[in-house]
Design a protein around this motif. Structure first.
Motif: not given
Length: 201
Positions: A83-109
């Protein structure tokens, strides 16, 4: 000629000898028609059952719960990544930040789930003595020597049948997380948070 014992005389079985490992345990004693388990008192007339059993960790349940959590965490992480990759096509930096946060939260869980799994898998099987009352209370103690607890059941039963009996022994406090164990019959446990020592109403 048949020998008779004077009225009120009972053949009182002595309490089992205290194993050396119980030296730092708690007192279990019968005195004045009360069973004392450390600081909790149970009237002998209210005791409905005294028995020993093996307290087994919920290893299978813990493994299934871990796999279920892992499936949910990874599904959510992949869905948010797509979802972040599809909706963040306009802003690669924003998509990269969201994806990083998602995987950090997943790793903690996942780390949290692994810690919970290991705590159950590493929990030892305990042989315990349980005392149930006519109310919702139950007291449980343990000892590294199963035969000591088996003998203690007989001593407590004798005290229930002969209320004038008095004795005192040392046992080990049961320190377990009740969520990690099968308790056999359904019981209501009161007192303490996380760990169970003496359960009383």
């Amino acid at each position: 000629m048949e020998r008779t014992e004077p009225p009120g005389h009972y053949d009182i079985p002595p309490p089992p000898p205290v194993p050396p490992q119980a030296a730092r345990g708690i007192d279990l004693r019968v005195d004045k028609r009360l069973l004392w388990v450390d600081g909790a008192a149970y009237p002998l007339r209210n005791i409905t059952r005294v028995y020993t059993f093996t307290l087994t960790p919920r290893r299978k349940d813990a493994a299934l719960l871990f796999l279920k959590r892992l499936g949910i965490i990874l599904s959510v992480a992949f869905a948010l990544t797509i979802l972040g990759g599809v909706t963040g096509l306009a802003s690669q930096d924003m998509a990269g930040t969201i994806i990083t946060l998602v995987w950090l939260g997943s790793a903690a869980a996942i780390v949290f789930s692994v810690v919970e799994l290991v705590s159950v898998l590493g929990a030892p099987t305990q042989y315990v003595l349980a005392v149930e009352t006519s109310g919702p209370s139950i007291a449980m103690v343990t000892s590294p020597q199963p035969q000591y607890l088996d003998q203690l059941v007989g001593t407590i039963v004798h005290a229930i049948e002969h209320p004038d009996t008095q004795f005192q022994v040392r046992v080990d406090r049961l320190l377990v997380n009740p969520r990690n164990y099968y308790f056999g019959d359904n019981v209501n446990m009161y007192g303490g948070t996380g760990n169970v020592g003496v359960a009383s109403a």
